[in-house]
Scaffold this motif. Structure first.
Motif, mmCIF file in Angstrom:
data_model
loop_
_atom_site.group_PDB
_atom_site.id
_atom_site.type_symbol
_atom_site.label_atom_id
_atom_site.label_comp_id
_atom_site.label_asym_id
_atom_site.label_seq_id
_atom_site.Cartn_x
_atom_site.Cartn_y
_atom_site.Cartn_z
ATOM 1 N N GLN A 123 -2.908 -3.213 0.033
ATOM 2 C CA GLN A 123 -3.919 -3.684 0.775
ATOM 3 C C GLN A 123 -3.346 -3.511 2.283
ATOM 4 N N THR A 124 -4.152 -2.923 3.155
ATOM 5 C CA THR A 124 -3.857 -2.332 4.519
ATOM 6 C C THR A 124 -3.996 -3.734 5.187
ATOM 7 N N ASP A 125 -3.283 -3.616 6.518
ATOM 8 C CA ASP A 125 -3.142 -5.070 7.312
ATOM 9 C C ASP A 125 -4.729 -5.158 7.816
ATOM 10 N N ASP A 126 -5.585 -4.281 7.628
ATOM 11 C CA ASP A 126 -6.936 -4.415 7.899
ATOM 12 C C ASP A 126 -7.859 -4.684 7.043
ATOM 13 N N GLY A 127 -7.463 -5.111 5.717
ATOM 14 C CA GLY A 127 -8.148 -5.240 4.737
ATOM 15 C C GLY A 127 -8.556 -4.414 3.643
ATOM 16 N N VAL A 128 -8.056 -3.010 3.781
ATOM 17 C CA VAL A 128 -8.571 -1.819 2.765
ATOM 18 C C VAL A 128 -7.739 -1.903 1.544
ATOM 19 N N ILE A 129 -8.382 -1.651 0.415
ATOM 20 C CA ILE A 129 -7.611 -1.607 -0.834
ATOM 21 C C ILE A 129 -7.420 -0.170 -1.216
ATOM 22 N N ILE A 130 -6.340 0.118 -1.268
ATOM 23 C CA ILE A 130 -5.960 1.390 -1.725
ATOM 24 C C ILE A 130 -5.130 1.405 -3.187
ATOM 25 N N SER A 131 -5.925 2.468 -4.194
ATOM 26 C CA SER A 131 -5.176 2.208 -5.480
ATOM 27 C C SER A 131 -4.141 3.251 -5.783
ATOM 28 N N VAL A 132 -3.184 2.774 -6.514
ATOM 29 C CA VAL A 132 -1.911 3.775 -6.663
ATOM 30 C C VAL A 132 -1.731 3.908 -8.066
ATOM 31 N N ARG A 133 -1.421 5.139 -8.359
ATOM 32 C CA ARG A 133 -0.903 5.473 -9.758
ATOM 33 C C ARG A 133 0.276 6.254 -9.616
ATOM 34 N N ASN A 134 1.399 5.749 -9.884
ATOM 35 C CA ASN A 134 2.725 6.350 -9.789
ATOM 36 C C ASN A 134 3.465 6.725 -11.148
#
Length: 191
Positions: A123-134
């Motif tokens: 979750q970015t500091d401005d509230g955006v959610i980024i999904s990660v698959r590593n």
């Protein structure tokens, strides 16, 4: 939150493999001039110039982990899961937190290598959610340097971070244990 990052703080340690690859990419030890394209790998591809990828830093994350849960032996090896409990990330164009609730499913293969498949959200500091698959492969051969590299998939909503959807990412992973139950993941954009 980690300190400010720049690409120079991620310079990999030189290994024999990296030195040889860099020398090959630079044309060292060949009869080709520096401004000529690299020689083809086969005669079939003689007319296709070889592009050698480079990378740029996207972010560094410190991912906090709960104790490992053993899932039992499978025909391919020992299965286990490591819950993700939080953390932080920061890069030149984004920063924020690792959302608790993801997990890293692992397979300790019969040859001793470990295949990891972690799925979680940032979750970015401005509230955006980024999904990660590593997806990580960790090998520690007796006669060669350790190999711990990954293929990272990032999925972001359209908008300010939509550029994350347009690239291929690779990464590194280092454990912070025993000082902290966490790993450091560095994500690089292939350019």
């Amino acid at each position: 939150m980690p300190s400010k990052l720049d690409a120079s703080s991620f310079a990999p340690m030189p290994t024999r493999r990296r030195v040889l690859f860099a020398a090959a990419a630079a044309g060292v030890g060949t009869a080709h001039a520096a401004d000529e394209p690299a020689p083809p790998l086969t005669t079939t591809t003689a007319t296709i110039p070889m592009a050698v990828p480079s990378t740029e830093v996207v972010y560094e994350s410190v991912v906090d982990l709960a104790p490992t849960v053993q899932l039992g032996m499978s025909p391919l090896g020992q299965r286990r899961m490591v819950p993700i409990t939080g953390g932080t990330f920061e890069g030149p164009r984004l920063r924020g937190i690792v959302i608790p609730g993801g997990a890293d499913r692992q397979l300790v293969r019969r040859d001793g290598s470990v295949a990891l498949d972690a799925i979680y959200e940032l979750q970015t500091d401005d509230g955006v959610i980024i999904s990660v698959r590593n997806r990580v492969l960790s090998r520690r051969p007796k006669d060669a340097p350790a190999y711990v590299f990954s293929n990272i998939e990032l999925t972001a909503p359209e908008g300010r971070y939509g550029w994350l959807n347009d690239f291929v990412y690779v990464g590194t992973l280092n454990s912070l244990r025993p000082q902290r139950a966490a790993v450091v993941i560095r994500a690089f954009r292939v350019v």
